[in-house]
Scaffold this active site. Structure first.
Site, PDB file in Angstrom:
ATOM      1  CD  GLU A 439      -2.738  -0.218  -0.326  1.00  0.00           C
ATOM      2  OE1 GLU A 439      -3.106  -1.294  -1.048  1.00  0.00           O
ATOM      3  OE2 GLU A 439      -2.869   0.817  -0.981  1.00  0.00           O
TER       4      GLU A 439
HETATM    5  C1  LIG Z   1       2.273  -9.845   0.046  1.00  0.00           C
HETATM    6  C2  LIG Z   1       1.966  -8.608  -0.817  1.00  0.00           C
HETATM    7  C3  LIG Z   1       0.811  -8.084  -1.232  1.00  0.00           C
HETATM    8  C4  LIG Z   1       0.722  -7.505  -1.932  1.00  0.00           C
HETATM    9  N1  LIG Z   1      -0.774  -6.952  -2.372  1.00  0.00           N
HETATM   10  C5  LIG Z   1      -0.765  -6.048  -3.621  1.00  0.00           C
HETATM   11  C6  LIG Z   1      -1.930  -5.829  -4.297  1.00  0.00           C
HETATM   12  O1  LIG Z   1      -3.068  -6.410  -3.652  1.00  0.00           O
HETATM   13  N2  LIG Z   1      -2.161  -5.094  -5.261  1.00  0.00           N
HETATM   14  C7  LIG Z   1      -1.159  -4.350  -5.860  1.00  0.00           C
HETATM   15  O2  LIG Z   1      -1.182  -3.775  -6.679  1.00  0.00           O
HETATM   16  N3  LIG Z   1       0.286  -4.296  -5.053  1.00  0.00           N
HETATM   17  C8  LIG Z   1       0.319  -5.474  -4.244  1.00  0.00           C
HETATM   18  N4  LIG Z   1       1.587  -5.412  -3.547  1.00  0.00           N
HETATM   19  C9  LIG Z   1       2.706  -4.964  -3.975  1.00  0.00           C
HETATM   20  C10 LIG Z   1       3.487  -3.839  -3.249  1.00  0.00           C
HETATM   21  O3  LIG Z   1       2.186  -2.700  -3.024  1.00  0.00           O
HETATM   22  C11 LIG Z   1       4.515  -3.097  -3.708  1.00  0.00           C
HETATM   23  O4  LIG Z   1       5.334  -4.485  -3.245  1.00  0.00           O
HETATM   24  C12 LIG Z   1       4.913  -1.994  -2.891  1.00  0.00           C
HETATM   25  O5  LIG Z   1       4.408  -0.923  -3.445  1.00  0.00           O
HETATM   26  C13 LIG Z   1       6.434  -1.565  -3.345  1.00  0.00           C
HETATM   27  O6  LIG Z   1       7.001  -1.657  -4.566  1.00  0.00           O
HETATM   28  P1  LIG Z   1       8.002  -2.694  -5.067  1.00  0.00           P
HETATM   29  O7  LIG Z   1       7.865  -3.816  -4.310  1.00  0.00           O
HETATM   30  O8  LIG Z   1       8.284  -2.763  -6.572  1.00  0.00           O
HETATM   31  O9  LIG Z   1       9.312  -1.991  -4.289  1.00  0.00           O
HETATM   32  P2  LIG Z   1      10.021  -0.913  -4.856  1.00  0.00           P
HETATM   33  O10 LIG Z   1       9.300   0.180  -5.588  1.00  0.00           O
HETATM   34  O11 LIG Z   1      11.211  -1.517  -5.841  1.00  0.00           O
HETATM   35  O12 LIG Z   1      10.899  -0.464  -3.617  1.00  0.00           O
HETATM   36  C14 LIG Z   1      12.222  -0.769  -3.275  1.00  0.00           C
HETATM   37  C15 LIG Z   1      12.548   0.297  -1.896  1.00  0.00           C
HETATM   38  O13 LIG Z   1      12.965   1.470  -2.450  1.00  0.00           O
HETATM   39  C16 LIG Z   1      12.206   2.484  -1.876  1.00  0.00           C
HETATM   40  N5  LIG Z   1      11.763   3.414  -3.061  1.00  0.00           N
HETATM   41  C17 LIG Z   1      11.386   3.188  -4.381  1.00  0.00           C
HETATM   42  N6  LIG Z   1      10.958   4.357  -4.911  1.00  0.00           N
HETATM   43  C18 LIG Z   1      11.124   5.360  -4.027  1.00  0.00           C
HETATM   44  C19 LIG Z   1      11.401   6.836  -4.205  1.00  0.00           C
HETATM   45  N7  LIG Z   1      10.924   7.278  -5.281  1.00  0.00           N
HETATM   46  N8  LIG Z   1      11.765   7.591  -3.045  1.00  0.00           N
HETATM   47  C20 LIG Z   1      12.302   6.894  -1.916  1.00  0.00           C
HETATM   48  N9  LIG Z   1      12.166   5.625  -1.816  1.00  0.00           N
HETATM   49  C21 LIG Z   1      11.813   4.753  -2.860  1.00  0.00           C
HETATM   50  C22 LIG Z   1      10.795   1.992  -1.246  1.00  0.00           C
HETATM   51  O14 LIG Z   1      10.498   2.434   0.055  1.00  0.00           O
HETATM   52  C23 LIG Z   1      11.434   0.585  -1.111  1.00  0.00           C
HETATM   53  O15 LIG Z   1      12.158   0.571   0.240  1.00  0.00           O
HETATM   54  C24 LIG Z   1       1.787  -6.704  -2.627  1.00  0.00           C
HETATM   55  C25 LIG Z   1       3.055  -6.948  -2.126  1.00  0.00           C
HETATM   56  C26 LIG Z   1       3.224  -7.885  -1.353  1.00  0.00           C
HETATM   57  C27 LIG Z   1       4.723  -8.355  -0.981  1.00  0.00           C
END
Ligand SMILES: Cc1cc2nc3c(=O)[nH]c(=O)nc-3n(C[C@H](O)[C@H](O)[C@H](O)COP(=O)(O)OP(=O)(O)OC[C@H]3O[C@@H](n4cnc5c(N)ncnc54)[C@H](O)[C@@H]3O)c2cc1C
Length: 599
Positions: A439
């Site tokens: 989220e």
């Molecule tokens: C169990 C589970 C359930 C989920 N359910 C859903 C769902 O129902 N629907 C859905 O759409 N998604 C879902 N997700 C996805 C989830 O919302 C994303 O994993 C999350 O938003 C982070 O994206 P990412 O994993 O690509 O991490 P990334 O975006 O790659 O982030 C990696 C790190 O970099 C940091 N970061 C990234 N960009 C920035 C920035 N601009 N400035 C500062 N820091 C930054 C982040 O804070 C994090 O620490 C789910 C994920 C999991 C694991």
């Protein structure tokens, strides 16, 4: 039988004094939500969650899920519990009456959602996402979409999902590449891959309504070119029943650290030519609509902090009253003492209790701001709407960070047994770990608070929030010696937060990197101060009840102790965070990535 007990009394006390339930129930919109009715609803819902959802929690953790090309199977006990949930009608608690909901305030729903999540966090993901889908369609759906989908979502016969994430588009939703090609009949053909989709497939409901972000041909790059689509698993026939299978499949599920029985799905849209979808709202305005769902989901994730924190706390408290080790300091007994006799164990228990109450209060305050924004009109409604906007990233991030600390502390109270699965407490810690990530990660929430929410009305919204906190000072001054340390520590914390807010806003205007480098500790300051203020209000209310002759002395005196403990031991940390917020980015960028490793 699970050992979780829904904290109905504390939820009602918080609703009464923080959610101002009595005042809310005098408005036309919430006239039916009088305190007595709300009390009986929460009593009944809490009992249901204890007895029906609770016993399936550990089973789901152990059994997990089964994937096959036909779809995902949840544990049998989940299917049974979910069927009872639908039969009892709990899904529609806060949904609009027009579509079969009970129309209760968000603040009441937040308490019910806490009980549900604490009883079974993994299973609750399904109704939680359905709630988000309902809110999104209520706000943005056209009449036909509302008629087709809302009633079945409100009963829980159909569930909803939220499809944002793609392999290359996580925090950066603007990188979404899923395609939506218009057809002559006004529908769209959706194709692409979404990952990490919670309850993207399962066998508890007869249809699944996916809300999917995608791009139409020629759409502008980034977030300005994203539209939102409804893509049902089964296309809905004219008679309103699920018909032909749509071109969407769950192609695999993830193996996770926690929430083992919540399917996290890779969803493939359009392998056979395109999944049929209908657009929600205007083309290229999808993110606005999705934000309705995300705001609701962000508060729901914040609730996970209070809920799993409380479930873990209840286990730790029970253990502390059974486990014997060491001698009581100053005691005469030769027998080993219960560990609850030791000061460090007491410290851990009070840390958990006070922080759970602060989280619950923040959640209720945030949700009641939404309620008042809906129940009132004009400027007042707008101000409450803005307060809700301001608080949402804090509720999401602070409550989930604190939820991590609380579940971890509960493991600590158990000693070695906490690390052993049999204790049950480690499941809460593992289940909790996702909440600061999904989220919108907590880092993204902090950036939202600093970059988007502080500037609301040129600082007027945060200014109003700070002023409300200052206004409590007179009541604290009049409340006597018991409240002296609460008053001093709260005043100091509000002063630090206020000065640091000015620093962040001034420096953020000239150099955003200055403000964003300290966004996370700033959010922590904000959460701690607001939490301490809300506890102070609860303590004042407890004093009033005691003065009015209430016989519930132990509970009410414990409320005052909670607020004082938090004020004396945690509010001083607010000033300690100033340096972290204002340090700026220089050191963060002084060492390059490779050198950070120190090898
Ligand atoms: C169990 C589970 C359930 C989920 N359910 C859903 C769902 O129902 N629907 C859905 O759409 N998604 C879902 N997700 C996805 C989830 O919302 C994303 O994993 C999350 O938003 C982070 O994206 P990412 O994993 O690509 O991490 P990334 O975006 O790659 O982030 C990696 C790190 O970099 C940091 N970061 C990234 N960009 C920035 C920035 N601009 N400035 C500062 N820091 C930054 C982040 O804070 C994090 O620490 C789910 C994920 C999991 C694991």
């Amino acid at each position: 039988m699970s050992d979780y007990r829904a904290p109905v009394k504390d939820a009602l006390f918080t609703l009464r004094h923080i959610g101002r339930l009595e005042e809310l129930s005098k408005t036309e919109r919430y006239g039916h939500a009088d305190p007595e009715t709300v009390a009986s609803v929460l009593e009944e819902q809490g009992r249901f969650m204890q007895e029906v959802f609770g016993p399936t929690n550990a089973i789901g953790d152990r059994e997990g899920l089964t994937w096959s090309p036909d779809g995902v199977a949840v544990p049998e006990s989940f299917r049974t519990a979910y069927a009872k949930f639908v039969e009892a009608g709990w899904q529609g608690l806060n949904a609009e009456v027009e579509y079969g909901g009970a129309g209760f305030p968000e603040s009441v729903f937040a308490c019910a959602a806490e009980f549900e999540t604490a009883a079974n966090g993994a299973l609750t993901m399904a109704p939680g996402l359905t709630t988000g889908a309902i809110e999104c369609l209520q706000a943005w759906g056209n009449e036909e979409q509302k008629e087709t989908y809302l009633r079945k979502l409100v009963t829980g016969e159909w569930t909803g999902t939220m499809n944002l994430t793609e392999p290359q588009a996580g925090s950066d939703v603007g990188l979404c590449t899923t395609k939506a090609v218009p057809r002559d009949d006004g529908t769209f053909l959706i194709s692409g891959t979404k990952i990490f989709i919670s309850f993207g497939d399962h066998d508890m409901a007869e249809n699944i309504i996916h809300l999917v972000l995608a791009r139409t041909p020629g759409a502008p790059a980034g977030t300005k070119g994203i539209s939102l689509f409804i893509v049902p698993k089964f296309l809905v026939d004219d008679d309103g029943t699920p018909g032909e299978r749509n071109d969407v499949r769950c192609v695999s599920i993830e193996h996770k650290m926690g929430i083992h029985a919540s399917p996290t799905c890779v969803m493939s849209y359009g392998d056979g030519g395109g999944a049929v979808g209908s657009i929600v709202g205007e083309e290229n305005q999808g993110l606005r609509a999705m934000f309705t769902m995300m705001n609701s989901a962000r508060i729901a994730v914040g609730i996970q902090g209070a809920a799993l924190g409380d479930a873990a706390f209840q286990k730790a408290l029970q253990y502390a009253q059974e486990r014997r080790q060491g001698r009581e300091i100053g005691g005469s007994s030769k027998e080993p003492a219960l560990i609850i006799a030791h000061p460090d164990v007491r410290r851990m228990l009070l840390f958990m209790k006070s922080h759970i109450e602060a989280m619950r209060a923040l959640i209720v305050y945030n949700a009641s701001a939404i309620d008042f924004s809906r129940a009132l009109e004009g400027d007042e409604a707008e101000l409450w709407d803005d307060i809700a906007e301001l608080l949402t990233p804090v509720t999401k991030a602070w409550c989930t960070d604190v939820g991590m600390a609380v579940t971890s502390t509960a493991v600590q109270v158990f000693g070695g047994m906490g690390y052993i699965e049999e204790s049950g407490v480690s499941q809460h810690f593992r289940d909790m770990r996702i909440a600061p990530i999904y989220e919108g990660t907590n880092g993204i929430q902090a950036m939202d608070l600093v970059g988007r929410k502080l500037p609301l009305r040129m600082g007027g919204v945060v200014g109003a929030h700070l002023q409300r906190m200052r206004d409590t000072d007179a009541q604290l001054a009049a409340a006597g010696d018991d409240f002296a340390s609460i008053r001093t520590n709260l005043a100091a914390a509000v002063k630090s937060l206020s000065e640091t807010t000015d620093w962040v806003m001034t420096n953020g205007l000239t150099d955003p990197l200055q403000a964003l480098a300290g966004a996370t500790p700033y959010l922590e300051m904000f959460g701690l101060t607001t939490g301490g203020w809300l506890l102070a209000q609860l303590a004042l209310a407890a004093r009033d009840d005691l003065d009015a002759g209430s016989s519930d002395t132990a509970y009410l005196e414990a409320k005052i102790t909670s607020a004082r403990f938090f004020a004396e031991q945690y509010l001083p940390r607010v000033a300690g965070l100033v340096g972290s917020v204002t340090a700026g980015p220089d050191d963060l960028y002084a060492v390059d990535g490779d050198t950070l490793a120190s090898v």
